[in-house]
Design an enzyme around this catalytic site. Structure first.
Site, PDB file in Angstrom:
ATOM      1  N   LYS A  76     -34.243  45.293 -33.477  1.00 56.34           N
ATOM      2  CA  LYS A  76     -33.141  46.366 -33.592  1.00 56.34           C
ATOM      3  C   LYS A  76     -33.660  47.499 -34.098  1.00 56.34           C
ATOM      4  O   LYS A  76     -34.628  47.618 -34.908  1.00 56.34           O
ATOM      5  CB  LYS A  76     -32.083  45.795 -34.493  1.00 56.34           C
ATOM      6  CG  LYS A  76     -32.336  45.678 -35.761  1.00 56.34           C
ATOM      7  CD  LYS A  76     -30.916  45.675 -36.677  1.00 56.34           C
ATOM      8  CE  LYS A  76     -31.193  45.791 -38.257  1.00 56.34           C
ATOM      9  NZ  LYS A  76     -29.978  46.025 -38.793  1.00 56.34           N
ATOM     10  N   THR A 102     -37.012  52.750 -39.518  1.00 54.50           N
ATOM     11  CA  THR A 102     -35.908  51.425 -39.715  1.00 54.50           C
ATOM     12  C   THR A 102     -35.827  50.568 -38.562  1.00 54.50           C
ATOM     13  O   THR A 102     -34.911  50.556 -37.834  1.00 54.50           O
ATOM     14  CB  THR A 102     -34.517  52.226 -39.989  1.00 54.50           C
ATOM     15  OG1 THR A 102     -34.774  53.428 -40.898  1.00 54.50           O
ATOM     16  CG2 THR A 102     -33.585  51.159 -40.640  1.00 54.50           C
ATOM     17  N   GLU A 141     -29.492  56.378 -31.267  1.00 58.17           N
ATOM     18  CA  GLU A 141     -27.984  56.904 -31.818  1.00 58.17           C
ATOM     19  C   GLU A 141     -27.589  57.977 -30.968  1.00 58.17           C
ATOM     20  O   GLU A 141     -28.161  59.154 -30.617  1.00 58.17           O
ATOM     21  CB  GLU A 141     -28.031  57.230 -33.057  1.00 58.17           C
ATOM     22  CG  GLU A 141     -28.360  56.109 -34.258  1.00 58.17           C
ATOM     23  CD  GLU A 141     -28.153  56.476 -35.608  1.00 58.17           C
ATOM     24  OE1 GLU A 141     -27.970  55.698 -36.439  1.00 58.17           O
ATOM     25  OE2 GLU A 141     -28.514  57.567 -35.973  1.00 58.17           O
ATOM     26  N   ASN A 173     -23.844  60.548 -37.500  1.00 55.14           N
ATOM     27  CA  ASN A 173     -24.789  60.835 -38.545  1.00 55.14           C
ATOM     28  C   ASN A 173     -23.859  61.491 -39.493  1.00 55.14           C
ATOM     29  O   ASN A 173     -23.846  61.489 -40.736  1.00 55.14           O
ATOM     30  CB  ASN A 173     -26.006  61.321 -38.379  1.00 55.14           C
ATOM     31  CG  ASN A 173     -26.962  60.327 -37.844  1.00 55.14           C
ATOM     32  OD1 ASN A 173     -27.446  59.436 -38.568  1.00 55.14           O
ATOM     33  ND2 ASN A 173     -27.267  60.269 -36.594  1.00 55.14           N
ATOM     34  N   SER A 206     -18.415  57.662 -43.822  1.00 53.29           N
ATOM     35  CA  SER A 206     -16.914  57.856 -43.998  1.00 53.29           C
ATOM     36  C   SER A 206     -16.323  56.461 -43.117  1.00 53.29           C
ATOM     37  O   SER A 206     -16.878  55.766 -42.602  1.00 53.29           O
ATOM     38  CB  SER A 206     -16.406  59.199 -43.305  1.00 53.29           C
ATOM     39  OG  SER A 206     -16.675  58.954 -42.046  1.00 53.29           O
TER      40      SER A 206
END
Length: 282
Positions: free
Chosen positions: A56, A67, A155, A277, A282
């Site tokens: 992943k 990451t 992303e 990002n 939030s």
């Protein structure tokens, strides 16, 4: 040699992947056996083995792996030192050739496990043997598939982008040049906007500091020649737009300075990446 996808082993990874999903929604899985040119499955000491993997990662991705979490498994009986050498070499050619956004993290892991169950009573596979080469081929195919999928699932990404650089002075400079193109926000956004702006590729190559002469450079985008000998080549803009509909965009640059080459995988840069990002906490 050819590869055969193994659906019967998929359940093992299906039960493991939920633990890897947080906070990202995708976990990639790939399994294979090698089918030799003579029609027989590759193995060791008369036993067929399987290689599988899952990983992943979708953001903050650039070597050293960033990451990313990857687990590669096999039931081949292989000497631990040989397994380590095989994995290290493969990671350098696959996972360490991925960049989503040029950022890195301390939290990168790639583990390979070998049970030895496929030939438990035989001598283990050792480095330098034909069996080692066959196993290395299978592990490379698994890891390359997973690496490409990390880039494709980056992303906000809408395209997998493959950057091929040839004609570099040495391997290090080939890698620097490929990463310069793959990490350029201007290159990544022109792909997102379906704009065949090869000048942005030339810019990225020119700024990266590797040795080449502008007059020797050739650039292809999506298989279309757009630059030869450092000068523009007329191309069909409508055909370029049609080719941008493909899920994978290939950029190829020949520096004309040597024999070294490499491939780096990345993705485009879209509004969705900013949304993900910008709203991360939030």
């Amino acid at each position: 040699m050819r590869l055969r996808f193994l659906l019967q082993c998929y359940d093992f990874f299906r039960f493991c992947t939920p633990a890897m999903l947080e906070p990202q929604p995708f976990c990639r899985v790939f399994l294979d056996e090698i089918l030799r040119d003579d029609g027989h499955l590759a193995g060791h000491a008369g036993n067929v083995y399987t290689v599988g993997g899952m990983c992943k990662g979708s953001g903050m991705i650039m070597p050293n792996m960033a990451t990313m979490i990857a687990v590669i498994t096999t039931n081949a009986h292989v000497e631990p030192a040989a397994l380590h050498a095989l994995l290290l070499s493969t990671v350098k050619q696959t996972f360490n050739k991925v960049t989503v956004d040029s950022d890195t993290s301390t939290n990168d892991t790639c583990i390979m496990l070998a049970s030895g169950a496929a030939a438990a009573d035989a001598e283990p596979i050792v480095e330098g043997s034909d069996a080692f080469d066959e196993l290395a081929f299978a592990v490379h195919e698994v890891c390359e598939s997973l690496a490409r999928n990390i880039a494709a699932d980056g992303e906000g990404a809408s395209k997998l982008v493959t950057v091929n650089v040839t004609g570099a002075v040495n391997d290090e400079e080939a890698d620097i040049a490929a990463r310069a193109v793959a990490n350029s926000p201007l290159v990544k956004t022109c792909i997102a906007g379906h704009d065949c702006n090869w000048g942005r590729v030339a810019m990225a190559l020119g700024k990266c500091g590797v040795k080449f002469n502008q007059e020797d450079v050739s650039i292809d985008m999506m298989g279309m020649p757009v630059c030869r000998d450092g000068l523009t080549v007329p191309f069909d803009e409508d055909e370029a737009l049609r080719r941008f509909e493909a899920p994978e965009i290939v950029i190829s640059a020949d520096l004309g300075a040597g024999d070294a080459a490499t491939t780096v995988w990345t993705c485009d840069l879209t509004h969705e990446y900013i949304s993900i990002n910008g709203d991360y906490r939030s």
